[in-house]
Motif scaffolding. Structure first.
Motif, mmCIF file in Angstrom:
data_model
loop_
_atom_site.group_PDB
_atom_site.id
_atom_site.type_symbol
_atom_site.label_atom_id
_atom_site.label_comp_id
_atom_site.label_asym_id
_atom_site.label_seq_id
_atom_site.Cartn_x
_atom_site.Cartn_y
_atom_site.Cartn_z
ATOM 1 N N TYR A 153 0.893 -1.135 -0.003
ATOM 2 C CA TYR A 153 -0.047 0.024 -0.019
ATOM 3 C C TYR A 153 0.938 1.220 -0.097
ATOM 4 O O TYR A 153 1.929 1.431 0.796
ATOM 5 N N PHE A 154 0.520 2.203 -0.818
ATOM 6 C CA PHE A 154 1.278 3.405 -1.012
ATOM 7 C C PHE A 154 0.424 4.685 -0.966
ATOM 8 O O PHE A 154 -0.618 4.703 -1.770
ATOM 9 N N PHE A 155 0.415 5.704 -0.124
ATOM 10 C CA PHE A 155 -0.377 6.963 -0.184
ATOM 11 C C PHE A 155 0.772 7.775 -0.292
ATOM 12 O O PHE A 155 1.128 8.693 0.516
ATOM 13 N N ASN A 156 1.285 8.158 -1.653
ATOM 14 C CA ASN A 156 2.335 9.151 -2.136
ATOM 15 C C ASN A 156 3.483 9.347 -1.067
ATOM 16 O O ASN A 156 3.617 10.325 -0.380
ATOM 17 N N PRO A 157 3.817 8.423 -0.471
ATOM 18 C CA PRO A 157 4.875 8.252 0.711
ATOM 19 C C PRO A 157 6.388 8.988 0.255
ATOM 20 O O PRO A 157 6.942 9.668 0.985
ATOM 21 N N PHE A 158 6.654 8.886 -1.056
ATOM 22 C CA PHE A 158 7.937 9.355 -1.334
ATOM 23 C C PHE A 158 7.966 9.818 -2.912
ATOM 24 O O PHE A 158 7.193 9.375 -3.857
ATOM 25 N N SER A 159 9.165 10.131 -3.720
ATOM 26 C CA SER A 159 9.174 10.486 -4.965
ATOM 27 C C SER A 159 9.168 9.284 -5.848
ATOM 28 O O SER A 159 9.600 8.122 -5.317
ATOM 29 N N GLY B 150 -15.754 18.492 -3.897
ATOM 30 C CA GLY B 150 -14.506 18.889 -4.840
ATOM 31 C C GLY B 150 -14.266 18.313 -5.978
ATOM 32 O O GLY B 150 -13.291 18.770 -6.859
ATOM 33 N N ASN B 151 -14.907 17.271 -6.098
ATOM 34 C CA ASN B 151 -14.788 16.412 -7.365
ATOM 35 C C ASN B 151 -13.073 16.114 -7.985
ATOM 36 O O ASN B 151 -12.836 16.414 -8.984
ATOM 37 N N ASN B 152 -12.400 15.979 -6.889
ATOM 38 C CA ASN B 152 -11.115 15.557 -7.163
ATOM 39 C C ASN B 152 -10.688 14.185 -7.953
ATOM 40 O O ASN B 152 -10.681 13.179 -7.409
ATOM 41 N N PRO B 153 -10.079 14.486 -9.367
ATOM 42 C CA PRO B 153 -9.822 12.980 -9.741
ATOM 43 C C PRO B 153 -8.708 12.440 -9.148
ATOM 44 O O PRO B 153 -8.506 10.977 -9.445
ATOM 45 N N PRO C 45 -2.877 8.796 -6.403
ATOM 46 C CA PRO C 45 -1.832 8.893 -6.908
ATOM 47 C C PRO C 45 -1.586 10.238 -7.862
ATOM 48 O O PRO C 45 -2.532 10.950 -8.475
ATOM 49 N N SER C 46 -0.309 10.688 -7.597
ATOM 50 C CA SER C 46 0.059 11.738 -8.420
ATOM 51 C C SER C 46 0.344 11.387 -10.161
ATOM 52 O O SER C 46 0.277 10.367 -10.403
ATOM 53 N N ASP C 47 0.117 12.661 -10.835
ATOM 54 C CA ASP C 47 0.356 12.182 -12.330
ATOM 55 C C ASP C 47 1.584 11.584 -12.487
ATOM 56 O O ASP C 47 1.908 10.765 -13.437
ATOM 57 N N GLU C 48 2.664 12.042 -11.682
ATOM 58 C CA GLU C 48 3.982 11.576 -12.111
ATOM 59 C C GLU C 48 3.872 9.881 -11.791
ATOM 60 O O GLU C 48 4.811 9.112 -12.375
ATOM 61 N N TYR C 49 3.312 9.456 -10.648
ATOM 62 C CA TYR C 49 3.201 8.232 -10.045
ATOM 63 C C TYR C 49 2.679 7.316 -11.464
ATOM 64 O O TYR C 49 3.085 6.202 -11.655
ATOM 65 N N VAL C 50 1.439 7.898 -11.748
ATOM 66 C CA VAL C 50 0.598 7.275 -12.655
ATOM 67 C C VAL C 50 1.495 6.960 -14.221
ATOM 68 O O VAL C 50 1.480 5.838 -14.600
ATOM 69 N N SER C 51 1.825 8.096 -14.434
ATOM 70 C CA SER C 51 2.955 7.945 -15.629
ATOM 71 C C SER C 51 3.799 6.813 -15.529
ATOM 72 O O SER C 51 4.038 6.110 -16.464
#
Length: 198
Positions: A122-128, A185-188, A157-163
């Protein structure tokens, strides 16, 4: 929302609310617990059961571990590099209702050798992404040594992670858990992406 957070902490006999960015930098991001409503949605799926062992990267004070171990009876291991926050997780473990199925390791994510029993991460944007690359290499290593079904969960996930994840030949996109309806807020980014190691 706040009430739900406090109620779950109380029920699990832990203290995990609040944000801490005292030791964050460009590679390691602030401690911020996954909202319980998101964990409820994850737990209601068929992805994790009592035979699984979950690794929580950047576990912070251990919320994901305690919640999943309590709800699903799985084993969980939290990995945390920040000594002070790790101490908070250990303190929680002493009182937590699911403390026996939960353990914590004080180390950096990229140096952690993935045990052969671990099959959910499991990851919640912990690092770069730079650190994520090294962590995934460790997961692949463990998979090749002991082939098994390993699922990776990426919340918010950030766009960077997804890519980056979409370019990984060893990962197969498996499913998505929508969480956008849980917040205003409808955050994608309010979703959990699930990948399988192949």
């Amino acid at each position: 929302m706040e009430q739900n957070e406090t109620q779950w902490d109380k029920l699990l006999k832990i203290k995990t609310t609040g944000r801490d960015d005292s030791h964050s930098d460009q590679y390691r991001y602030p401690y911020e617990p996954t909202p319980y409503c998101v964990l409820e949605r994850l737990a209601n799926g068929e992805w994790i059961g009592k035979k699984n062992t979950v690794l929580d990267y950047g576990t912070g004070k251990g919320r994901v571990c305690f919640y999943l171990s309590y709800q699903l009876r799985c084993r969980s291991i939290g990995i945390e590099y920040d000594e002070r926050i790790f101490a908070g997780a250990e303190e929680n473990r002493e009182h937590a209702v699911s403390g026996g199925r939960t353990s914590f390791v004080h180390t950096t994510a990229e140096s952690y050798a993935v045990p052969e029993t671990a099959d959910r991460c499991y990851f919640f944007n912990p690092f770069s992404v730079e650190i994520l690359q090294k962590v995934l290499a460790r997961i692949y290593e463990s998979y090749y040594e002991n082939p098994r079904k390993i699922l990776l969960f990426f919340y918010y996930p950030s766009d960077e992670y997804v890519s980056y994840l979409m370019t990984q030949e060893q990962l197969l996109f498996s499913d998505e858990i929508a969480c956008m309806d849980l917040f205003a807020g409808n955050n994608p980014r309010e979703k959990i992406l699930i990948f399988e190691v192949v």
